[in-house]
Design a protein around this motif. Structure first.
Motif, PDB file in Angstrom:
ATOM      1  N   ALA A  49     -17.386  21.803  -9.575  1.00 21.53           N
ATOM      2  CA  ALA A  49     -17.752  20.402  -9.828  1.00 21.53           C
ATOM      3  C   ALA A  49     -17.913  19.632  -8.524  1.00 21.53           C
ATOM      4  O   ALA A  49     -18.851  18.834  -8.366  1.00 21.53           O
ATOM      5  CB  ALA A  49     -16.689  19.743 -10.707  1.00 21.53           C
ATOM      6  N   HIS A  50     -17.018  19.861  -7.578  1.00 16.51           N
ATOM      7  CA  HIS A  50     -17.103  19.153  -6.296  1.00 16.51           C
ATOM      8  C   HIS A  50     -18.368  19.541  -5.540  1.00 16.51           C
ATOM      9  O   HIS A  50     -19.024  18.687  -4.927  1.00 16.51           O
ATOM     10  CB  HIS A  50     -15.865  19.465  -5.463  1.00 16.51           C
ATOM     11  N   ASP A  51     -18.725  20.820  -5.599  1.00 15.54           N
ATOM     12  CA  ASP A  51     -19.939  21.264  -4.913  1.00 15.54           C
ATOM     13  C   ASP A  51     -21.182  20.643  -5.540  1.00 15.54           C
ATOM     14  O   ASP A  51     -22.067  20.153  -4.831  1.00 15.54           O
ATOM     15  CB  ASP A  51     -20.040  22.784  -4.961  1.00 15.54           C
ATOM     16  N   LEU A  52     -21.259  20.639  -6.870  1.00 16.28           N
ATOM     17  CA  LEU A  52     -22.418  20.035  -7.533  1.00 16.28           C
ATOM     18  C   LEU A  52     -22.499  18.549  -7.228  1.00 16.28           C
ATOM     19  O   LEU A  52     -23.580  18.006  -6.966  1.00 16.28           O
ATOM     20  CB  LEU A  52     -22.345  20.260  -9.042  1.00 16.28           C
ATOM     21  N   ALA A  53     -21.357  17.881  -7.253  1.00 12.07           N
ATOM     22  CA  ALA A  53     -21.338  16.430  -7.009  1.00 12.07           C
ATOM     23  C   ALA A  53     -21.844  16.097  -5.611  1.00 12.07           C
ATOM     24  O   ALA A  53     -22.506  15.061  -5.403  1.00 12.07           O
ATOM     25  CB  ALA A  53     -19.926  15.889  -7.196  1.00 12.07           C
ATOM     26  N   SER A  54     -21.553  16.976  -4.654  1.00  7.39           N
ATOM     27  CA  SER A  54     -21.943  16.705  -3.267  1.00  7.39           C
ATOM     28  C   SER A  54     -23.450  16.749  -3.061  1.00  7.39           C
ATOM     29  O   SER A  54     -23.951  16.296  -2.022  1.00  7.39           O
ATOM     30  CB  SER A  54     -21.276  17.718  -2.331  1.00  7.39           C
ATOM     31  N   GLN A  55     -24.185  17.245  -4.043  1.00  7.06           N
ATOM     32  CA  GLN A  55     -25.633  17.355  -3.927  1.00  7.06           C
ATOM     33  C   GLN A  55     -26.360  16.060  -4.303  1.00  7.06           C
ATOM     34  O   GLN A  55     -27.590  15.986  -4.205  1.00  7.06           O
ATOM     35  CB  GLN A  55     -26.127  18.497  -4.808  1.00  7.06           C
ATOM     36  N   PHE A  56     -25.623  15.037  -4.743  1.00  4.67           N
ATOM     37  CA  PHE A  56     -26.231  13.801  -5.231  1.00  4.67           C
ATOM     38  C   PHE A  56     -25.915  12.623  -4.308  1.00  4.67           C
ATOM     39  O   PHE A  56     -24.833  12.553  -3.722  1.00  4.67           O
ATOM     40  CB  PHE A  56     -25.735  13.492  -6.650  1.00  4.67           C
ATOM     41  N   ASP A  57     -26.866  11.711  -4.218  1.00  4.13           N
ATOM     42  CA  ASP A  57     -26.632  10.475  -3.473  1.00  4.13           C
ATOM     43  C   ASP A  57     -25.684   9.561  -4.239  1.00  4.13           C
ATOM     44  O   ASP A  57     -24.861   8.862  -3.642  1.00  4.13           O
ATOM     45  CB  ASP A  57     -27.956   9.751  -3.226  1.00  4.13           C
ATOM     46  N   SER A  58     -25.807   9.545  -5.554  1.00  2.01           N
ATOM     47  CA  SER A  58     -24.872   8.816  -6.413  1.00  2.01           C
ATOM     48  C   SER A  58     -24.757   9.573  -7.731  1.00  2.01           C
ATOM     49  O   SER A  58     -25.723  10.174  -8.204  1.00  2.01           O
ATOM     50  CB  SER A  58     -25.331   7.378  -6.661  1.00  2.01           C
ATOM     51  N   LEU A  59     -23.561   9.545  -8.312  1.00  2.00           N
ATOM     52  CA  LEU A  59     -23.262  10.334  -9.510  1.00  2.00           C
ATOM     53  C   LEU A  59     -23.259   9.471 -10.750  1.00  2.00           C
ATOM     54  O   LEU A  59     -22.758   8.348 -10.742  1.00  2.00           O
ATOM     55  CB  LEU A  59     -21.888  10.990  -9.382  1.00  2.00           C
ATOM     56  N   ARG A  60     -23.790  10.024 -11.828  1.00  2.00           N
ATOM     57  CA  ARG A  60     -23.691   9.374 -13.127  1.00  2.00           C
ATOM     58  C   ARG A  60     -22.657  10.098 -14.004  1.00  2.00           C
ATOM     59  O   ARG A  60     -21.832   9.453 -14.642  1.00  2.00           O
ATOM     60  CB  ARG A  60     -25.045   9.346 -13.823  1.00  2.00           C
ATOM     61  N   GLU A  61     -22.710  11.451 -14.029  1.00  2.00           N
ATOM     62  CA  GLU A  61     -21.834  12.172 -14.956  1.00  2.00           C
ATOM     63  C   GLU A  61     -21.489  13.559 -14.424  1.00  2.00           C
ATOM     64  O   GLU A  61     -22.323  14.246 -13.831  1.00  2.00           O
ATOM     65  CB  GLU A  61     -22.503  12.311 -16.330  1.00  2.00           C
ATOM     66  N   LEU A  62     -20.229  13.961 -14.644  1.00  2.00           N
ATOM     67  CA  LEU A  62     -19.782  15.333 -14.441  1.00  2.00           C
ATOM     68  C   LEU A  62     -19.215  15.841 -15.766  1.00  2.00           C
ATOM     69  O   LEU A  62     -18.298  15.229 -16.323  1.00  2.00           O
ATOM     70  CB  LEU A  62     -18.708  15.410 -13.356  1.00  2.00           C
ATOM     71  N   ARG A  63     -19.784  16.939 -16.245  1.00  2.00           N
ATOM     72  CA  ARG A  63     -19.337  17.535 -17.509  1.00  2.00           C
ATOM     73  C   ARG A  63     -18.798  18.938 -17.212  1.00  2.00           C
ATOM     74  O   ARG A  63     -19.539  19.802 -16.745  1.00  2.00           O
ATOM     75  CB  ARG A  63     -20.494  17.641 -18.509  1.00  2.00           C
ATOM     76  N   LEU A  64     -17.516  19.143 -17.492  1.00  2.00           N
ATOM     77  CA  LEU A  64     -16.858  20.414 -17.214  1.00  2.00           C
ATOM     78  C   LEU A  64     -16.468  21.060 -18.548  1.00  2.00           C
ATOM     79  O   LEU A  64     -15.748  20.453 -19.350  1.00  2.00           O
ATOM     80  CB  LEU A  64     -15.598  20.201 -16.368  1.00  2.00           C
ATOM     81  N   ARG A  65     -16.939  22.279 -18.757  1.00  3.25           N
ATOM     82  CA  ARG A  65     -16.657  22.996 -19.998  1.00  3.25           C
ATOM     83  C   ARG A  65     -16.240  24.434 -19.667  1.00  3.25           C
ATOM     84  O   ARG A  65     -16.941  25.137 -18.942  1.00  3.25           O
ATOM     85  CB  ARG A  65     -17.885  23.024 -20.916  1.00  3.25           C
ATOM     86  N   VAL A  66     -15.092  24.863 -20.196  1.00  5.02           N
ATOM     87  CA  VAL A  66     -14.573  26.208 -19.918  1.00  5.02           C
ATOM     88  C   VAL A  66     -13.925  26.765 -21.176  1.00  5.02           C
ATOM     89  O   VAL A  66     -13.258  26.038 -21.917  1.00  5.02           O
ATOM     90  CB  VAL A  66     -13.524  26.189 -18.782  1.00  5.02           C
ATOM     91  N   GLY A  67     -14.108  28.059 -21.405  1.00  3.96           N
ATOM     92  CA  GLY A  67     -13.446  28.702 -22.530  1.00  3.96           C
ATOM     93  C   GLY A  67     -13.134  30.157 -22.239  1.00  3.96           C
ATOM     94  O   GLY A  67     -13.927  30.852 -21.607  1.00  3.96           O
ATOM     95  N   ALA A  68     -11.953  30.607 -22.686  1.00  4.88           N
ATOM     96  CA  ALA A  68     -11.598  32.032 -22.688  1.00  4.88           C
ATOM     97  C   ALA A  68     -11.599  32.468 -24.149  1.00  4.88           C
ATOM     98  O   ALA A  68     -10.740  32.039 -24.930  1.00  4.88           O
ATOM     99  CB  ALA A  68     -10.236  32.251 -22.049  1.00  4.88           C
TER     100      ALA A  68
END
Length: 356
Positions: A131-150
């Motif tokens: 998430a931090h890496d993806l966020a760093s690619q934007f000048d400004s952020l609107r949304e971060l969606r994190l989804r994980v499942g085992a």
């Protein structure tokens, strides 16, 4: 040679021991209070010892001569391990999702001469790094969606689920408040809410809020992103069935009985798959853009040992962070967040390449 003590000889602790010992660069000792767990331990070259992680004297003896310690047992004992790590000058790691434990570790890390690195697993852990890496690619952020499942590869019950890891951790996720960011502010919301449905590669899933998986991201991104949510992925129908168990039968107020029922009724499986799906939306050079990171990881052989998906993804993530700290890719002292880990460095690491 890096000397490291792993406390907890369960599936994750054993998997970490196997991965680290297999490099020839780590001298691993594994400790557990359960004689049966130590008797079943089967990683060549790893020393074993009986250790009660709630006993300050036992911890002091076990930590002599060690450079680092990993809390890989029940989350509640990690506060004792972290206390001892601070006292005896060891680097500290854990794979917990428990928020209270992490807050205690953060406090202990203040002014420490060693590194305190909690939440080194899948979620929190890898999910925060991505998430931090993806966020760093934007000048400004609107949304971060994190989804994980085992998830089980072959669901065969009404819950569409098999136990793949700690039952106590699972119950924690389903019952404790969840950190999110809404309207740029950090707030707590109830677990098992915000039900959504989606598909990845033609497979239908549902997702809902659960506790702990977001790690320290809400603290990091408060005021920088409009919306940040973490949800657990399950097969359709799981959330409704669990709400019946937790709410209608009121087992949410009887955690001990709930654990007994789940472990008595839902079999474990080693035939599992881990799904990671992170999406970031924001502005790049004035244009609204979106980018995603998606992985579906199954169990596999590493060397001569077979790992389930949850064992491999959790243990490999933690081992990669330990490796990166030891190679000076991370801060060497104080509290270290998962967001401090570079995704390219993580994916290039001999353990992190599981996610590459």
């Amino acid at each position: 040679m890096h000397k490291i003590l792993i406390l907890g000889a369960g599936r994750i602790g054993t998997s970490m021991a196997a991965l680290l010992q297999g490099t020839g660069e780590y001298q691993v000792t594994i400790g557990d209070v359960n004689p049966a767990a130590l008797a079943a331990f089967d990683v060549p070259g790893v020393q074993t010892r009986a250790v009660d992680s709630t006993d300050a004297h036992a911890l002091a003896e076990a930590m002599k001569g060690q450079g680092a310690v990993v809390g890989a047992g029940p989350f509640a004992v990690n506060v004792h391990i972290a206390d001892a790590a601070r006292t005896y000058g060891l680097d500290y790691y854990d794979v917990t999702e428990d928020v209270a434990v992490t807050n205690r570790v953060r406090h202990l890390a203040q002014g420490a001469s060693t590194a305190f690195v909690p939440q080194c697993g899948l979620a929190p852990g890898v999910i925060s790094i991505v998430a931090h890496d993806l966020a760093s690619q934007f000048d400004s952020l609107r949304e971060l969606r994190l989804r994980v499942g085992a998830l089980p590869k072959y669901p065969a019950n009404g819950l569409g689920y098999n136990l793949t890891w700690s039952t106590e951790g699972l119950i924690n996720e389903y019952l404790n408040p969840c950190d999110v960011i809404m309207d740029s502010h950090r707030v707590a919301v109830p677990p098992m809410e915000g039900l959504e449905h989606f598909a990845i590669n033609g497979v239908e899933y549902e997702a809902f809020t659960t506790s702990g998986g977001v790690g320290s991201l809400c603290e990091t991104y408060e005021g920088q992103v409009e919306t940040l949510t973490y949800k657990t992925i399950r097969f359709p129908g799981h959330c409704a069935a669990m709400r019946l168990i937790l709410e209608d039968l009121n087992l949410k107020s009887r955690r001990g009985l709930l654990k007994e029922i789940l472990e008595g009724a839902i079999p474990q499986t080693r035939q599992d798959v881990v799904v990671v799906f992170v999406t970031a939306t924001g502005f790049q050079k004035g244009r609204l853009m979106q980018t995603s990171f998606a992985r579906s990881i199954s169990g596999q052989m590493v060397g001569e040992r077979e790992f389930s998906a949850i064992e491999l993804t959790t243990a490999a993530a933690a081992c990669a962070v330990i490796d990166l700290k030891n190679s000076n890719h991370l801060p060497q002292t104080g509290f270290v967040r998962q967001e401090d880990v570079s995704l390219p460095a993580f994916l290039a690491n001999r353990f992190g390449k599981v996610y590459a």
